[in-house]
Motif scaffolding. Sequence first.
Motif, PDB file in Angstrom:
ATOM      1  N   VAL A  34      -8.825 -48.136  59.699  1.00  0.00           N
ATOM      2  CA  VAL A  34      -9.753 -48.989  59.319  1.00  0.00           C
ATOM      3  C   VAL A  34      -9.773 -49.064  58.425  1.00  0.00           C
ATOM      4  CG1 VAL A  34     -11.942 -49.499  60.378  1.00  0.00           C
ATOM      5  CG2 VAL A  34     -10.624 -48.802  62.499  1.00  0.00           C
ATOM      6  N   LEU A  35      -9.096 -50.418  57.620  1.00  0.00           N
ATOM      7  CA  LEU A  35      -9.430 -50.232  56.497  1.00  0.00           C
ATOM      8  C   LEU A  35     -10.264 -51.414  56.259  1.00  0.00           C
ATOM      9  CD1 LEU A  35      -5.837 -50.536  55.446  1.00  0.00           C
ATOM     10  CD2 LEU A  35      -7.139 -48.792  55.123  1.00  0.00           C
ATOM     11  N   GLU A  36     -11.774 -50.965  54.896  1.00  0.00           N
ATOM     12  CA  GLU A  36     -12.036 -52.347  54.061  1.00  0.00           C
ATOM     13  C   GLU A  36     -10.973 -53.579  53.816  1.00  0.00           C
ATOM     14  OE1 GLU A  36     -15.991 -52.121  51.238  1.00  0.00           O
ATOM     15  OE2 GLU A  36     -14.203 -50.377  50.588  1.00  0.00           O
ATOM     16  N   GLN A  37     -12.362 -54.696  54.542  1.00  0.00           N
ATOM     17  CA  GLN A  37     -11.872 -55.943  54.492  1.00  0.00           C
ATOM     18  C   GLN A  37     -12.211 -56.718  53.439  1.00  0.00           C
ATOM     19  OE1 GLN A  37     -12.680 -57.756  58.467  1.00  0.00           O
ATOM     20  NE2 GLN A  37     -10.484 -57.116  58.964  1.00  0.00           N
ATOM     21  N   PHE A  38     -12.134 -56.146  51.209  1.00  0.00           N
ATOM     22  CA  PHE A  38     -12.728 -55.968  50.657  1.00  0.00           C
ATOM     23  C   PHE A  38     -12.109 -57.733  49.969  1.00  0.00           C
ATOM     24  CE2 PHE A  38      -9.284 -53.183  49.446  1.00  0.00           C
ATOM     25  CZ  PHE A  38      -8.208 -53.660  49.411  1.00  0.00           C
ATOM     26  N   GLU A  39     -10.593 -57.661  50.308  1.00  0.00           N
ATOM     27  CA  GLU A  39     -10.238 -58.896  49.224  1.00  0.00           C
ATOM     28  C   GLU A  39     -10.442 -60.239  50.737  1.00  0.00           C
ATOM     29  OE1 GLU A  39      -5.606 -58.239  50.504  1.00  0.00           O
ATOM     30  OE2 GLU A  39      -5.896 -57.151  48.332  1.00  0.00           O
ATOM     31  N   SER A  65     -19.704 -57.884  57.098  1.00  0.00           N
ATOM     32  CA  SER A  65     -17.726 -57.960  57.276  1.00  0.00           C
ATOM     33  C   SER A  65     -17.702 -56.169  57.526  1.00  0.00           C
ATOM     34  CB  SER A  65     -17.092 -57.719  55.921  1.00  0.00           C
ATOM     35  OG  SER A  65     -15.410 -57.746  55.886  1.00  0.00           O
ATOM     36  N   ARG A  66     -18.739 -55.089  57.074  1.00  0.00           N
ATOM     37  CA  ARG A  66     -18.432 -53.890  57.202  1.00  0.00           C
ATOM     38  C   ARG A  66     -19.539 -53.962  58.423  1.00  0.00           C
ATOM     39  NH1 ARG A  66     -20.297 -51.879  50.971  1.00  0.00           N
ATOM     40  NH2 ARG A  66     -17.721 -52.300  49.962  1.00  0.00           N
ATOM     41  N   PHE A  67     -20.453 -54.202  58.743  1.00  0.00           N
ATOM     42  CA  PHE A  67     -21.318 -53.524  59.952  1.00  0.00           C
ATOM     43  C   PHE A  67     -20.474 -54.853  60.708  1.00  0.00           C
ATOM     44  CE2 PHE A  67     -23.854 -55.251  63.111  1.00  0.00           C
ATOM     45  CZ  PHE A  67     -24.456 -54.066  63.261  1.00  0.00           C
ATOM     46  N   GLN A  68     -19.473 -55.402  61.117  1.00  0.00           N
ATOM     47  CA  GLN A  68     -18.763 -56.456  61.938  1.00  0.00           C
ATOM     48  C   GLN A  68     -17.779 -55.694  62.372  1.00  0.00           C
ATOM     49  OE1 GLN A  68     -17.318 -60.067  60.709  1.00  0.00           O
ATOM     50  NE2 GLN A  68     -16.496 -60.368  63.626  1.00  0.00           N
ATOM     51  N   GLN A  69     -16.921 -54.332  60.962  1.00  0.00           N
ATOM     52  CA  GLN A  69     -16.372 -54.096  61.677  1.00  0.00           C
ATOM     53  C   GLN A  69     -16.576 -52.769  62.308  1.00  0.00           C
ATOM     54  OE1 GLN A  69     -14.070 -52.878  58.038  1.00  0.00           O
ATOM     55  NE2 GLN A  69     -12.317 -53.432  58.845  1.00  0.00           N
ATOM     56  N   GLN A  70     -17.311 -52.188  62.544  1.00  0.00           N
ATOM     57  CA  GLN A  70     -18.047 -51.378  62.650  1.00  0.00           C
ATOM     58  C   GLN A  70     -18.401 -51.046  64.118  1.00  0.00           C
ATOM     59  OE1 GLN A  70     -19.554 -47.835  61.382  1.00  0.00           O
ATOM     60  NE2 GLN A  70     -17.840 -48.141  59.564  1.00  0.00           N
ATOM     61  N   GLN A  71     -19.086 -52.798  64.798  1.00  0.00           N
ATOM     62  CA  GLN A  71     -19.132 -52.461  65.497  1.00  0.00           C
ATOM     63  C   GLN A  71     -17.680 -53.048  66.947  1.00  0.00           C
ATOM     64  OE1 GLN A  71     -22.662 -52.972  67.323  1.00  0.00           O
ATOM     65  NE2 GLN A  71     -22.459 -51.853  65.140  1.00  0.00           N
ATOM     66  N   GLU A  72     -17.227 -53.535  66.464  1.00  0.00           N
ATOM     67  CA  GLU A  72     -15.604 -53.926  66.696  1.00  0.00           C
ATOM     68  C   GLU A  72     -14.870 -52.171  66.776  1.00  0.00           C
ATOM     69  OE1 GLU A  72     -13.474 -55.631  63.805  1.00  0.00           O
ATOM     70  OE2 GLU A  72     -14.418 -57.369  64.634  1.00  0.00           O
ATOM     71  N   GLN A  81      -8.541 -42.084  70.588  1.00  0.00           N
ATOM     72  CA  GLN A  81      -7.232 -41.559  69.448  1.00  0.00           C
ATOM     73  C   GLN A  81      -7.853 -41.545  67.847  1.00  0.00           C
ATOM     74  OE1 GLN A  81      -3.971 -44.185  68.995  1.00  0.00           O
ATOM     75  NE2 GLN A  81      -2.622 -42.714  67.762  1.00  0.00           N
ATOM     76  N   MET A  82      -7.449 -40.308  67.109  1.00  0.00           N
ATOM     77  CA  MET A  82      -8.122 -39.933  66.169  1.00  0.00           C
ATOM     78  C   MET A  82      -8.252 -41.165  65.323  1.00  0.00           C
ATOM     79  SD  MET A  82      -7.932 -37.079  63.130  1.00  0.00           S
ATOM     80  CE  MET A  82      -5.610 -37.814  62.849  1.00  0.00           C
ATOM     81  N   THR A  83      -9.311 -41.603  64.312  1.00  0.00           N
ATOM     82  CA  THR A  83      -8.857 -42.676  63.752  1.00  0.00           C
ATOM     83  C   THR A  83      -9.303 -42.303  62.178  1.00  0.00           C
ATOM     84  OG1 THR A  83     -10.624 -44.253  65.015  1.00  0.00           O
ATOM     85  CG2 THR A  83     -10.877 -45.164  62.895  1.00  0.00           C
ATOM     86  N   ILE A  84      -8.783 -42.907  61.513  1.00  0.00           N
ATOM     87  CA  ILE A  84      -8.517 -42.797  59.681  1.00  0.00           C
ATOM     88  C   ILE A  84      -9.346 -44.157  59.559  1.00  0.00           C
ATOM     89  CG2 ILE A  84      -7.732 -42.205  57.577  1.00  0.00           C
ATOM     90  CD1 ILE A  84      -6.229 -40.435  59.566  1.00  0.00           C
ATOM     91  N   SER A  85     -10.909 -44.205  58.519  1.00  0.00           N
ATOM     92  CA  SER A  85     -11.361 -45.354  57.732  1.00  0.00           C
ATOM     93  C   SER A  85     -11.029 -45.286  56.157  1.00  0.00           C
ATOM     94  CB  SER A  85     -12.435 -45.639  58.002  1.00  0.00           C
ATOM     95  OG  SER A  85     -12.813 -46.308  57.648  1.00  0.00           O
ATOM     96  N   ASP A  86     -10.797 -46.497  55.235  1.00  0.00           N
ATOM     97  CA  ASP A  86     -10.944 -45.961  53.799  1.00  0.00           C
ATOM     98  C   ASP A  86     -12.548 -45.987  53.307  1.00  0.00           C
ATOM     99  OD1 ASP A  86     -11.062 -48.798  53.868  1.00  0.00           O
ATOM    100  OD2 ASP A  86      -9.409 -48.551  52.433  1.00  0.00           O
ATOM    101  N   TYR A  87     -13.427 -45.928  54.351  1.00  0.00           N
ATOM    102  CA  TYR A  87     -15.146 -45.940  53.573  1.00  0.00           C
ATOM    103  C   TYR A  87     -15.964 -45.323  55.374  1.00  0.00           C
ATOM    104  CZ  TYR A  87     -15.838 -50.006  56.618  1.00  0.00           C
ATOM    105  OH  TYR A  87     -15.759 -51.019  58.259  1.00  0.00           O
ATOM    106  N   ILE A  88     -17.285 -45.686  54.571  1.00  0.00           N
ATOM    107  CA  ILE A  88     -18.380 -45.297  55.035  1.00  0.00           C
ATOM    108  C   ILE A  88     -19.521 -46.070  55.088  1.00  0.00           C
ATOM    109  CG2 ILE A  88     -17.692 -42.880  55.555  1.00  0.00           C
ATOM    110  CD1 ILE A  88     -20.366 -42.257  53.073  1.00  0.00           C
TER     111      ILE A  88
END
Length: 213
Positions: A34-39, A65-72, A81-88
Amino acid sequence: MKNEFDFIAIEGVIGVGKTSLAKLLTERNNARLVLEQFEENPFLPKFYKDRERYAFPTQMSFLASRFQQQQEMLSKDLFQQMTISDYIFEKDRIFARLNLEDDELALYDTIFKIMAGISAQPDLVIYLQSNVDRLMQNIKERDRDYERDISRSYLKELSDAYNHFFHHYNKSPLMIINTSEIDFVSNEKHLDYIEEQIFNQPIRGNTHIHITD
């Protein structure tokens, strides 16, 4: 004994390598990424040119944007399955405190507190530190158009804010890695060592990782 994590989040200042490390660990461990969608933030290039004028819309766009990702993440039950993200999610407030005026921050905080209470919480946070010279070098080398206006002084402010935040962070186990003198992208031994510390060593409270050749 191998540690088992459902959700690992990697954090750090712009240019420190958090996305690179997230991708490498994901590939090695067959995890979900899961990557932050900064672009996708339309205000970000404007913010780096005129920080004061565009701080609030940039911040609110990131928050949404970050909250929408969190909800998804939660609704799709990614943690089977283990999830790895580039932000909290909490990192959003580091930028808010640094960039917003008092009245803007008050409005932001009202919304942030609601969202933070229902965001995904990582089982482990990996905080990547680096000195400003290395950060500037990394940003220059990757040469993204919208990052060319980032100033050294802003990076120093941001780095200090991150250090303050993680000095007080206690919501999950925290691993701190200083990346100023290492290269886990090009040096496989460095990456091997980091992976060993994450998955095969007990992690309780705050753990500092130092790597030397």
